[in-house]
Motif scaffolding. Sequence first.
Motif, PDB file in Angstrom:
ATOM      1  N   ALA A 125      38.757  43.534  43.427  1.00 42.58           N
ATOM      2  CA  ALA A 125      39.277  44.805  42.917  1.00 42.58           C
ATOM      3  C   ALA A 125      40.427  45.311  43.775  1.00 42.58           C
ATOM      4  O   ALA A 125      41.473  45.738  43.260  1.00 42.58           O
ATOM      5  N   THR A 147      33.267  41.176  45.246  1.00 41.90           N
ATOM      6  CA  THR A 147      33.647  41.949  44.064  1.00 41.90           C
ATOM      7  C   THR A 147      34.676  43.020  44.430  1.00 41.90           C
ATOM      8  O   THR A 147      35.685  43.191  43.728  1.00 41.90           O
ATOM      9  N   THR A 148      34.442  43.728  45.517  1.00 43.50           N
ATOM     10  CA  THR A 148      35.405  44.734  45.954  1.00 43.50           C
ATOM     11  C   THR A 148      36.694  44.079  46.436  1.00 43.50           C
ATOM     12  O   THR A 148      37.790  44.638  46.262  1.00 43.50           O
ATOM     13  N   ILE A 154      38.171  37.914  39.785  1.00 45.68           N
ATOM     14  CA  ILE A 154      36.845  37.836  40.397  1.00 45.68           C
ATOM     15  C   ILE A 154      36.344  36.396  40.380  1.00 45.68           C
ATOM     16  O   ILE A 154      35.748  35.918  41.350  1.00 45.68           O
ATOM     17  N   CYS A 167      32.798  47.547  40.728  1.00 43.47           N
ATOM     18  CA  CYS A 167      32.846  46.412  41.649  1.00 43.47           C
ATOM     19  C   CYS A 167      32.084  46.734  42.934  1.00 43.47           C
ATOM     20  O   CYS A 167      31.367  45.880  43.481  1.00 43.47           O
ATOM     21  N   ALA A 198      30.191  39.926  37.517  1.00 43.11           N
ATOM     22  CA  ALA A 198      29.968  39.782  38.964  1.00 43.11           C
ATOM     23  C   ALA A 198      28.496  39.540  39.270  1.00 43.11           C
ATOM     24  O   ALA A 198      28.143  38.712  40.113  1.00 43.11           O
ATOM     25  N   THR A 201      33.355  43.726  34.018  1.00 42.48           N
ATOM     26  CA  THR A 201      33.603  43.296  35.397  1.00 42.48           C
ATOM     27  C   THR A 201      32.311  43.246  36.200  1.00 42.48           C
ATOM     28  O   THR A 201      32.029  42.269  36.904  1.00 42.48           O
TER      29      THR A 201
END
Length: 706
Positions: free
Chosen positions: A205, A201-202, A310, A490, A546, A542
């Motif tokens: 981002a 997730t990061t 994502i 995220c 996720a 978001t």
Amino acid sequence: MPRNHEGQPAEELTDNVQEIANDAEKYDFGAKIRPLTGWQFAMVSALGVLYSAFHLAVLNILPLDEWVFRAIHVNMAAVIAFTVYSTFGRSERSRAPWWDLALGAMAIVCTAYIWWQLDGLIVRTGVMMTTWDVIIATVGIFIVIEFARRSAGLALPILAMVFLLYGIIGPWLPGVLFHRGFGFGEFTTFVYSMEGVFGITTAAAAQYIVLFVTFAAFLQVSKVGDLFMNLAFAAMGRARGGPAKAAVAGSIFFGMISGSGVANVVASGTFTIPVMRRVGYPRSSAGAIEAAASTGGQLAPPIMGAGAFIMAEITGIPYTHIALAAIPPCLLYYLAVYIHVDLEAIKKNIHGLPRSELPKFRPMLREIFLLLPLGTLLAFLITGYSIIAAGSWGVATAVLVLLRNQLALDSRWLATPLVVLILAIVLLPGLPANTYGVLTIVSGFLALTVGYLYERPKTALFEVFGNVARDILKALEQASRQSLQLAAVCACAGIIVGVIGLTGLGGRFSALLLSVAGQSEIIALICAMLVALILGMGMPTTAAYAIAASVVAPSLQRMGIEPLSAHFFVFYYAVISTITPPIALSAFAGAALAGANPWKTSFKSVRYGIAAFIVPFLFVYHDEILMQGEWYSIIQVVTTAAIAVWMIAIASEGWFRGALNPLMRVLFTVAAVCLFAGGIYTDLIGLALGACLIKSRYFPAGRLAQ
């Protein structure tokens, strides 16, 4: 020009689009902004510019280790957030207190430790951790949760803490919740690693979302957003219910570039809702139309409110395939909203705006080349270049638009770089993306130079370049502020994803859903839908997607559903959770702007967006709706689904050439369900029934008897 409730031309309103978008934070999950002054204001502004510039530099010029890059991405955003967002309540203080500055310092220490101990952490995280590893991981997790609480409200941090607690007490829980248990150090260092906070997730981002938020910020500063809205009003403003239809079209732009449905509603609704009210739409309808339209923007390719990035990161499916697959469902969603708007306008005899109050369409077409950055973005994506190259060169060409604006030249000078780019791609295929980008930028500067010499604007060049530099800095700072919430959610969602992966909860949930599917697949899909909707209530799309992608999508895949269909299924419900009662945040924001009853507005927004509750089931049973399969099958499924959406809208509005009685509404619904089923025989039945119903409205029995 369309006018607001005070008679102010809408063009003047759209000149303040970004100021309106910034005000969205007061509606968005309770975010509370400090009115900073002095050195702290200067520090935050400088950090904001550096944050966006850092991402552009790492993605294009200065490669950095992924873990370090993601740590800086999260913790630098946290430093800004702890200074900008107040701790509790609405703060009138013009400076951050010492404890918030201390939190920022702790975030910097966490980043420095990861960079310093990188080689060792790669080997020992979750296995042979040191005392300092555990301390830094614990502090880092706390920082992420507090960062998310301030920027995105309580829902996601509470859910993250529940999962953290589950990771600790799992050995004492029964049934599907049981796991073997983990030591505190093993657990915290795993979660605060590339498997958790700094995981997929990061990654999405840091690599994509900030880039496209920056792209969007440059479009907003260069007034491209104003052009979208004014074009929508010029094209649709005179039609019946024109302002509402223009809101539907114009809101797509705001919706697709943001991961927050609430911010989308406020950004465009501040000037569309008053105009809808003025022509006769009830307060609740105006708020609901804007909520449904803006929320749907997150379903719109190519950006899809960051969801596409994502999804590509999680599934490994190419981004371009995801963006292409999103086209038919998005069109069906907006078709449903448009038909509802039109039917309500007919029912309530709502007319459009006078021509004198609308923007002139033909002069605005001369401004169409302000869309150069979007054209560049699409050209790179269509020809198969990376998302990063497409977004970065889109940002670069936005600088040309800023320069043109400051020179006040005819926008047709911007046609040159677009033509050069297209010709270069067609005539010289296979060159590096940077070669095409440089050709575009150089030709653009040359064209604007010729334009300057030809038109001889009076503005001094020194002033022009100074203003362009100021606009660039403004866009970079703006992008960082708009990225804060996305970075927070995220990272916080990464905590949940990490716990799910460590404890094996996703696999056990999949087994549970499979056991349900053994009895009935449709019941299993309804359960998956409810889980995705519940996860999305009260948190940004978001994060909702996720989490659902980690829990629900794998379960659907084990049922035999294709990955693309499974992920689109949960993504759609994560998006529309923001208009779904009881926690319909986007609808509530629309109600606040319209001065309407929040519950009435939220139920109306569900009705307008009804297609998004039905179409995801087609992803499972007829993936042609996602552009999968033979072309003739795709045409059949999309066409019959469009007719079904029309009939569902008629049934829910209860109007087609006059009011419908309950039986007619039921029959229209039955015809729509048959068409949604997608089989050749059910299509024929649905079409035949629909044709009979339509004929009965055009030629009622009384008229035939005459």
